[in-house]
Write a protein that holds these residues in place. Sequence first.
Motif, PDB file in Angstrom:
ATOM      1  N   ASN A  28      13.122  26.694  29.202  1.00  0.00           N
ATOM      2  CA  ASN A  28      14.058  26.955  28.175  1.00  0.00           C
ATOM      3  C   ASN A  28      14.602  28.704  28.135  1.00  0.00           C
ATOM      4  OD1 ASN A  28      14.904  24.557  28.176  1.00  0.00           O
ATOM      5  ND2 ASN A  28      13.712  24.222  26.168  1.00  0.00           N
ATOM      6  N   GLY A  29      13.543  29.453  28.836  1.00  0.00           N
ATOM      7  CA  GLY A  29      13.981  30.981  28.517  1.00  0.00           C
ATOM      8  C   GLY A  29      13.095  31.743  27.461  1.00  0.00           C
ATOM      9  N   THR A  78      26.513  24.988  21.569  1.00  0.00           N
ATOM     10  CA  THR A  78      26.596  24.834  20.273  1.00  0.00           C
ATOM     11  C   THR A  78      25.925  25.937  19.356  1.00  0.00           C
ATOM     12  OG1 THR A  78      24.451  23.922  19.996  1.00  0.00           O
ATOM     13  CG2 THR A  78      26.205  22.177  20.660  1.00  0.00           C
ATOM     14  N   HIS A  79      25.227  26.793  19.980  1.00  0.00           N
ATOM     15  CA  HIS A  79      24.538  27.856  19.385  1.00  0.00           C
ATOM     16  C   HIS A  79      25.431  28.895  18.334  1.00  0.00           C
ATOM     17  CE1 HIS A  79      20.461  27.735  21.458  1.00  0.00           C
ATOM     18  NE2 HIS A  79      20.539  26.733  20.690  1.00  0.00           N
ATOM     19  N   SER A  80      26.618  28.850  18.963  1.00  0.00           N
ATOM     20  CA  SER A  80      27.691  29.544  18.262  1.00  0.00           C
ATOM     21  C   SER A  80      28.421  28.864  16.984  1.00  0.00           C
ATOM     22  CB  SER A  80      28.647  30.034  19.222  1.00  0.00           C
ATOM     23  OG  SER A  80      29.676  28.999  19.603  1.00  0.00           O
ATOM     24  N   LYS A  87      16.453  29.526  17.458  1.00  0.00           N
ATOM     25  CA  LYS A  87      17.551  28.933  18.506  1.00  0.00           C
ATOM     26  C   LYS A  87      16.872  29.312  19.935  1.00  0.00           C
ATOM     27  CE  LYS A  87      21.850  29.037  16.009  1.00  0.00           C
ATOM     28  NZ  LYS A  87      23.138  29.606  16.116  1.00  0.00           N
ATOM     29  N   TRP A  88      16.465  28.445  20.753  1.00  0.00           N
ATOM     30  CA  TRP A  88      15.980  28.543  21.913  1.00  0.00           C
ATOM     31  C   TRP A  88      17.092  28.495  23.088  1.00  0.00           C
ATOM     32  CZ3 TRP A  88      11.002  30.225  21.970  1.00  0.00           C
ATOM     33  CH2 TRP A  88      10.159  30.112  20.783  1.00  0.00           C
ATOM     34  N   GLY A  89      16.900  29.394  24.190  1.00  0.00           N
ATOM     35  CA  GLY A  89      17.904  29.237  25.015  1.00  0.00           C
ATOM     36  C   GLY A  89      18.854  30.320  25.035  1.00  0.00           C
ATOM     37  N   GLY A 148      13.719  24.548  15.578  1.00  0.00           N
ATOM     38  CA  GLY A 148      15.060  24.919  15.729  1.00  0.00           C
ATOM     39  C   GLY A 148      15.953  23.787  15.521  1.00  0.00           C
ATOM     40  N   LYS A 149      15.576  22.785  14.753  1.00  0.00           N
ATOM     41  CA  LYS A 149      16.583  21.769  14.597  1.00  0.00           C
ATOM     42  C   LYS A 149      17.926  22.445  13.429  1.00  0.00           C
ATOM     43  CE  LYS A 149      17.016  17.122  12.427  1.00  0.00           C
ATOM     44  NZ  LYS A 149      16.353  16.102  11.858  1.00  0.00           N
TER      45      LYS A 149
END
Length: 169
Positions: A28-29, A78-80, A87-89, A148-149
């Motif tokens: 996932n980076g 969805t992170h934005s 947050k991962w990715g 990170g839920k």
Amino acid sequence: MKQTAATALISIAILTLIGITGFLFIQNGASEEEERPAAAGEAKSRIQPAVFDGVGTIEEPSGTMNEAKLQFFLHEMTHSKVYAEDKWGEARPISQENIDRLLEVVEASDFKDRAYYRRTLEEWRDGDFVNAVDVHNKIWHLHGGTIGKATRLMTQEEEAAYIQAHFSQ
């Protein structure tokens, strides 16, 4: 003898879990972002295409994108919109171009959850992001998320700060 076998089995299970978690972390980076806590967000927000200017555009050919990759793209988008302590990715915008691109992939696919992806993307295309926390957490859960839920939608101020930090050139 039974206790030794049980201890060995538990040790193998723990090592396997650590290995899988490490693999997912690397895959996932492993880019962690810190967010500040704030009050509950608004139920809806609108696409602001002018802010994104093509940054984070999904360019992978539709025939090469598998369902897991599509899930990662949706999760990153969805992170934005969602608040999570970690947050991962990647930071990937929910832009009209990315929505249209993923809809093309979904329409050309035979993915197990094809109807779910189509419904999600159509809602986003219409400017409705109420489902963003659920989408984030469903994909997070499918991929064995433990950190990170998402707990809520971000406020307009949090979203604007996120967009500024990740998508402004």
